[in-house]
Every structure is written in C-alpha cells, then in structure tokens.
Design a protein around this motif. Sequence first.
Motif, PDB file in Angstrom:
ATOM      1  N   LEU A 114      -5.153  -8.098 -10.751  1.00  0.00           N
ATOM      2  CA  LEU A 114      -6.373  -7.980  -9.228  1.00  0.00           C
ATOM      3  C   LEU A 114      -5.014  -8.135  -7.672  1.00  0.00           C
ATOM      4  O   LEU A 114      -4.029  -8.703  -8.201  1.00  0.00           O
ATOM      5  N   ASN A 115      -5.323  -7.558  -6.843  1.00  0.00           N
ATOM      6  CA  ASN A 115      -4.107  -7.041  -6.023  1.00  0.00           C
ATOM      7  C   ASN A 115      -4.894  -7.044  -5.067  1.00  0.00           C
ATOM      8  O   ASN A 115      -6.452  -6.356  -4.557  1.00  0.00           O
ATOM      9  N   MET A 116      -4.657  -7.342  -3.209  1.00  0.00           N
ATOM     10  CA  MET A 116      -4.944  -6.662  -1.877  1.00  0.00           C
ATOM     11  C   MET A 116      -3.806  -6.040  -2.181  1.00  0.00           C
ATOM     12  O   MET A 116      -2.712  -5.848  -2.280  1.00  0.00           O
ATOM     13  N   ASP A 117      -4.354  -4.375  -1.915  1.00  0.00           N
ATOM     14  CA  ASP A 117      -3.941  -3.018  -1.767  1.00  0.00           C
ATOM     15  C   ASP A 117      -3.681  -3.846   0.054  1.00  0.00           C
ATOM     16  O   ASP A 117      -3.924  -3.923   0.417  1.00  0.00           O
ATOM     17  N   LEU A 118      -2.118  -3.295   0.595  1.00  0.00           N
ATOM     18  CA  LEU A 118      -1.578  -3.633   1.830  1.00  0.00           C
ATOM     19  C   LEU A 118      -1.663  -1.586   1.786  1.00  0.00           C
ATOM     20  O   LEU A 118      -0.106  -1.333   1.611  1.00  0.00           O
ATOM     21  N   VAL A 119      -2.413  -0.615   2.550  1.00  0.00           N
ATOM     22  CA  VAL A 119      -2.446   0.179   2.209  1.00  0.00           C
ATOM     23  C   VAL A 119      -1.846   1.418   3.922  1.00  0.00           C
ATOM     24  O   VAL A 119      -2.518   1.211   4.766  1.00  0.00           O
ATOM     25  N   ALA A 120      -0.687   2.052   4.000  1.00  0.00           N
ATOM     26  CA  ALA A 120      -0.431   2.521   5.044  1.00  0.00           C
ATOM     27  C   ALA A 120      -0.408   3.900   4.839  1.00  0.00           C
ATOM     28  O   ALA A 120      -0.376   4.530   3.934  1.00  0.00           O
ATOM     29  N   ARG A 121      -1.595   4.364   5.990  1.00  0.00           N
ATOM     30  CA  ARG A 121      -1.899   6.515   5.782  1.00  0.00           C
ATOM     31  C   ARG A 121      -0.344   7.137   6.909  1.00  0.00           C
ATOM     32  O   ARG A 121       0.102   6.671   8.049  1.00  0.00           O
ATOM     33  N   VAL A 122       0.125   7.963   6.383  1.00  0.00           N
ATOM     34  CA  VAL A 122       1.794   8.415   7.537  1.00  0.00           C
ATOM     35  C   VAL A 122       1.515  10.297   7.136  1.00  0.00           C
ATOM     36  O   VAL A 122       0.982  10.402   5.957  1.00  0.00           O
ATOM     37  N   PRO A 123       1.636  10.474   7.670  1.00  0.00           N
ATOM     38  CA  PRO A 123       2.177  12.046   7.425  1.00  0.00           C
ATOM     39  C   PRO A 123       2.707  12.985   6.818  1.00  0.00           C
ATOM     40  O   PRO A 123       1.864  12.928   5.898  1.00  0.00           O
ATOM     41  N   ARG A 124       3.623  12.451   6.042  1.00  0.00           N
ATOM     42  CA  ARG A 124       4.501  12.114   4.658  1.00  0.00           C
ATOM     43  C   ARG A 124       5.322  11.058   3.494  1.00  0.00           C
ATOM     44  O   ARG A 124       5.285   9.920   4.746  1.00  0.00           O
ATOM     45  N   MET A 125       5.294  11.553   3.142  1.00  0.00           N
ATOM     46  CA  MET A 125       6.436  10.206   2.445  1.00  0.00           C
ATOM     47  C   MET A 125       7.508   9.902   2.806  1.00  0.00           C
ATOM     48  O   MET A 125       8.458  10.850   3.342  1.00  0.00           O
ATOM     49  N   PRO A 126       8.135   8.484   3.622  1.00  0.00           N
ATOM     50  CA  PRO A 126       9.519   8.685   3.970  1.00  0.00           C
ATOM     51  C   PRO A 126      10.565   8.421   3.220  1.00  0.00           C
ATOM     52  O   PRO A 126       9.955   8.496   1.459  1.00  0.00           O
ATOM     53  N   VAL A 127      11.524   9.255   3.153  1.00  0.00           N
ATOM     54  CA  VAL A 127      12.781   9.342   2.748  1.00  0.00           C
ATOM     55  C   VAL A 127      13.720   8.085   2.139  1.00  0.00           C
ATOM     56  O   VAL A 127      13.488   7.234   3.624  1.00  0.00           O
ATOM     57  N   ALA A 128      14.463   8.599   1.210  1.00  0.00           N
ATOM     58  CA  ALA A 128      15.308   6.512   1.603  1.00  0.00           C
ATOM     59  C   ALA A 128      16.093   6.509   2.939  1.00  0.00           C
ATOM     60  O   ALA A 128      16.791   8.156   2.995  1.00  0.00           O
ATOM     61  N   GLY A 129      16.244   5.549   3.078  1.00  0.00           N
ATOM     62  CA  GLY A 129      16.691   4.820   4.495  1.00  0.00           C
ATOM     63  C   GLY A 129      16.055   5.410   6.133  1.00  0.00           C
ATOM     64  O   GLY A 129      16.971   4.918   7.033  1.00  0.00           O
ATOM     65  N   GLU A 130      14.800   5.434   5.888  1.00  0.00           N
ATOM     66  CA  GLU A 130      13.782   6.679   6.895  1.00  0.00           C
ATOM     67  C   GLU A 130      13.021   5.505   7.559  1.00  0.00           C
ATOM     68  O   GLU A 130      12.229   5.019   6.613  1.00  0.00           O
ATOM     69  N   THR A 131      13.048   5.162   8.553  1.00  0.00           N
ATOM     70  CA  THR A 131      11.877   4.453   9.698  1.00  0.00           C
ATOM     71  C   THR A 131      10.693   5.992   9.576  1.00  0.00           C
ATOM     72  O   THR A 131      11.490   6.525  10.818  1.00  0.00           O
TER      73      THR A 131
END
Length: 312
Positions: A18-35
């Motif tokens: 059982l988890n609490m899901d912390l869900v963020a909608r994003v336009p695309r998946m971030p790449v390493a090092g990207e904000t």
Amino acid sequence: MTAAITPASGRVAVVGSLNMDLVARVPRMPVAGETLAGQTFAQVPGGKGGNQAVAAARLGASVTMIGRIGDDANGVTLRHGLEAERIDCHALSVTSAAPTGVALIFVDDDGRNSIVIVAGSNGELTPNDIVSHEAVLAAADVLVCQLETPLETVAAALAAGRRLGKTVILNPAPATGPLPAHWLPLIDYLIPNEIEAAALTGQPIRSPADAVAAASALMDQGVRNVLITLGSAGVLAAVGGKTVHVPAPLVKAVDTTAAGDTFIGAFAAQLALGAPRELALRFAQRAAAISVTRSGAQPSIPTRAEVDAATR
C-alpha cells in the motif's frame, strides 16, 4: 450482455503493498540532470496490493487485504480508502518502524508513466503476518500477491495458498530477474507485463510472438498458466495448454497507471465469482481499457456496472 457465472463465494485475499502515490503530470519524461516544469500534482492512494484489492472489490469480489501501513497520516488515509471500498482491513497492521510506503510517479502527455517506489512499511510485512492470518487465506477462493513486499513474505503466502488449495495469482512486479525456481509450481496464474516477462526469462518482448516464447519458457519451468499484458497490444494468454492473443479495446489513453493492477484485480474477482477463465480474461481486458481513459491509480478503476455498461 455479461455471461452468467456459476455460484462461488467470491472471496479474494490480497497480500501486498500500500503506497501513497505522489503523481506529477509532465509534458514528457525528464532526462538525467534536467529540471522540468510539471503541469499538475496530486496525492492518491496506490500500491500494487492496494490497487488490486480495490479493483477486485469494485468488480464484484469480497476482498480482504493483508498488508502493513505506517503510523502516520498517509497510513490513516490508505486504510480509510480501503474501508470505503468495503474491503476487510482486519489483517492490515500498523508499524512505527517505518513510514507508509510512497510511489513517485511521472505521467506524460501520452499517458505513459515512470514510477519509483519507496517501500517503507511494506518492507515490514513478514512471514509471521501470513501465519497469523492464515484463516484469511483459508476463506478465500483466490490469493493475489506481488513483489512490493519482502520476498520471504511472498514465498510464505504462495506456499500457504498452494497448501490450502487456493487459486494463486502472482504479479511479478517489480521484476529484476528470474523468480526462485521453487516458487513456480505454486503459481496458477503468473501475470507479468512485457518488461517483467523479459526480466523473468531474459527474452526481450517486442511482439506477441516474443510473448508466446516467453510464456512457453515460464510454463516449461512449472507455472501452470501465464498471462503477459502488452499494454495497447492486448494480452498474450497461455492457459489450459492453449495460447491466444487477445487484442485490447481501442481507447484514448490518458494515464496508464494501475491498468495492469485493474486487469489483475478484475481477473481475480471473476475467477473468485466462478467465471470461466476465458470470460474472466476478456472482462479484465475491458476493465483495464476503461482505467487508462482516467487519471490516477485507484481513482481510475471502474466498477462492475461500468464494465457491464461498456459491454452492451
């Protein structure tokens, strides 16, 4: 119309996370090092065990949850959410040794997701919890397990389910490699997605034909039946000595989070209610298809009435 099903007790026991899901909608998946700027954020109840329990309950089964939450606000919220679905929580214990589990989820504009889980209290579920609640397993028609709790606990649950003569379903998620060999004869239905099936067998899954080869390899090792979920490509079912590819209903995906959990919970519920497995499989496909048209994990799971209405 939904086909008639034979009488059965309709009881499902779920051993899992059982988890609490912390869900963020994003336009695309971030790449390493990207904000990357997100679009929305939400906290919703989740965890594979919780999701599958809710799916089974909404889709007609009487469900008992065996799991562990933390002594915190997230744990209270998750328990209340299960109880609101009329899920029996007497075997859901509380620990002060770790916080309630969480999942960090990104969902992009195409509905695809990327998930990181932090086990927290899920890691505190022990084989002794299975022994303590063996009466729950004895009363069930179907037992459902995943891999978001300690492996020794999963092993204890699988062994108890087989010894008690229950229909045993394992969703091998997350999967990082082959399952222990002695587990496989304990499992009636192994239900991985294509990524998990590849991890279990070492065979990449790029097509239904690859899924057939992977399912055959798993059955050669002792699993009775294998259902490999393929997302929008449907399900490869190796059951009863036959292999069939069942296409998925065509829908516009908004969020695929918990689609697999919906499928598993729906399939378990139908088996517990006495449905033939072919009908249970197709019912589960329809339920999962509805779920991807909605956002969130548990909020996306349809009811039995919604699935029946979509079938007419």
